[in-house]
Design an enzyme around this catalytic site. Structure first.
Site, PDB file in Angstrom:
ATOM      1  CE1 TYR A  88     -10.451 -61.755  12.774  1.00 43.60           C
ATOM      2  CE2 TYR A  88     -11.826 -63.589  12.067  1.00 43.60           C
ATOM      3  CZ  TYR A  88     -11.067 -62.483  11.766  1.00 43.60           C
ATOM      4  OH  TYR A  88     -10.899 -62.092  10.462  1.00 43.60           O
ATOM      5  CG  HIS A 141      -8.049 -53.874  12.912  1.00 44.30           C
ATOM      6  ND1 HIS A 141      -9.155 -54.146  12.130  1.00 44.30           N
ATOM      7  CD2 HIS A 141      -7.607 -52.656  12.543  1.00 44.30           C
ATOM      8  CE1 HIS A 141      -9.352 -53.128  11.310  1.00 44.30           C
ATOM      9  NE2 HIS A 141      -8.434 -52.208  11.539  1.00 44.30           N
TER      10      HIS A 141
HETATM   11  O1  CA2 Z   1      -8.983 -58.365  13.689  1.00 43.27           O
HETATM   12  C1  CA2 Z   1     -10.020 -57.710  13.567  1.00 43.27           C
HETATM   13  O2  CA2 Z   1     -10.600 -57.214  14.510  1.00 43.27           O
HETATM   14  C2  CA2 Z   1     -10.626 -57.529  12.184  1.00 43.27           C
HETATM   15  O3  CA2 Z   1     -11.156 -56.219  12.065  1.00 43.27           O
HETATM   16  C3  CA2 Z   1     -11.718 -58.567  12.021  1.00 43.27           C
HETATM   17  C4  CA2 Z   1     -12.320 -58.598  10.618  1.00 43.27           C
HETATM   18  C5  CA2 Z   1     -11.248 -58.741   9.551  1.00 43.27           C
HETATM   19  O4  CA2 Z   1     -11.842 -58.564   8.275  1.00 43.27           O
HETATM   20  C6  CA2 Z   1     -10.161 -57.716   9.728  1.00 43.27           C
HETATM   21  O5  CA2 Z   1      -9.132 -58.013   8.818  1.00 43.27           O
HETATM   22  C7  CA2 Z   1      -9.570 -57.715  11.126  1.00 43.27           C
HETATM   23  C8  CA2 Z   1     -13.279 -59.768  10.431  1.00 43.27           C
HETATM   24  C9  CA2 Z   1     -14.274 -59.907  11.476  1.00 43.27           C
HETATM   25  C10 CA2 Z   1     -14.987 -61.178  11.234  1.00 43.27           C
HETATM   26  O6  CA2 Z   1     -15.277 -61.741  12.465  1.00 43.27           O
HETATM   27  C11 CA2 Z   1     -15.535 -63.040  12.485  1.00 43.27           C
HETATM   28  C12 CA2 Z   1     -15.650 -63.601  13.740  1.00 43.27           C
HETATM   29  C13 CA2 Z   1     -15.885 -64.917  13.852  1.00 43.27           C
HETATM   30  C14 CA2 Z   1     -16.040 -65.685  12.719  1.00 43.27           C
HETATM   31  C15 CA2 Z   1     -15.947 -65.124  11.479  1.00 43.27           C
HETATM   32  C16 CA2 Z   1     -15.703 -63.798  11.349  1.00 43.27           C
END
Ligand code: CA2
Length: 169
Positions: A24, A101
């Site tokens: 991310y 996303h």
């Molecule tokens: O890519 C994206 O923005 C997502 O919406 C992020 C979600 C994921 O489930 C989608 O598939 C795509 C997850 C967000 C979790 O964010 C975190 C950030 C740092 C550490 C762990 C999780």
């Protein structure tokens, strides 16, 4: 009238920039909010920016957007793949909704590939990193017809000039 934008962020996005930077990136949600607020000020829009780890809170915010916002930009995060409640809430919002996303969900594993929400939104922006929020804001303003006249085309798409081939309401 000033465009009123609402940006919503789903579960775990408060950890952006802190955990899993290989997926991310290293930009924090606070930094994304600051950039979005900067763009809003530049184009004369108002912006409310929220993050919640709770589905019901997000549904309440989507409902409140009926009074408080002209367009919704949402990164539903994990709820993308599960939330019928959010699909139902989207249906009662009359303005455009943009799903963002950070990662390209289409290139992810099976679990993270099929957003249930995408069929209920105007457009999906995936894989542009935090810049996806800026693109979504531009798309929202464009859709609302609220891009300032001072911006040059093609940043401010002139509906009459580009014609229907480029423009779909
Ligand atoms: O890519 C994206 O923005 C997502 O919406 C992020 C979600 C994921 O489930 C989608 O598939 C795509 C997850 C967000 C979790 O964010 C975190 C950030 C740092 C550490 C762990 C999780």
């Amino acid at each position: 009238m000033t465009a009123r934008l609402m940006i919503l962020n789903g579960p775990n996005l408060n950890l952006l920039g802190v955990r899993e930077p290989h997926i991310y990136g290293s930009t924090t949600l606070a930094a994304i909010e600051a950039s979005c607020k900067e763009l809003a000020a530049l184009v004369g829009a108002t912006l409310s920016f929220h993050q919640s780890n709770h589905e019901g809170v997000l549904v309440d915010l989507i409902q409140s957007a009926r009074q408080d916002a002209d367009a919704i930009i949402i990164n539903p995060a994990g709820y993308s793949f599960t939330s019928i409640a959010m699909v139902d809430a989207f249906k009662i919002f009359e303005g455009p909704i943009f799903e963002v996303h950070i990662s390209n969900i289409h290139a992810r594993d099976e679990l993270h590939r099929h957003s249930k929400l995408s069929s209920a939104v105007k457009a999906v922006i995936a894989g542009l990193g935090p810049y996806g929020y800026i693109v979504a804001m531009q798309a929202a303003l464009q859709t609302l017809g609220k891009m300032p006249d001072s911006l040059p085309t093609p940043i401010r798409v002139d509906r009459d000039r580009v014609g229907a081939r480029w423009w779909h309401d």
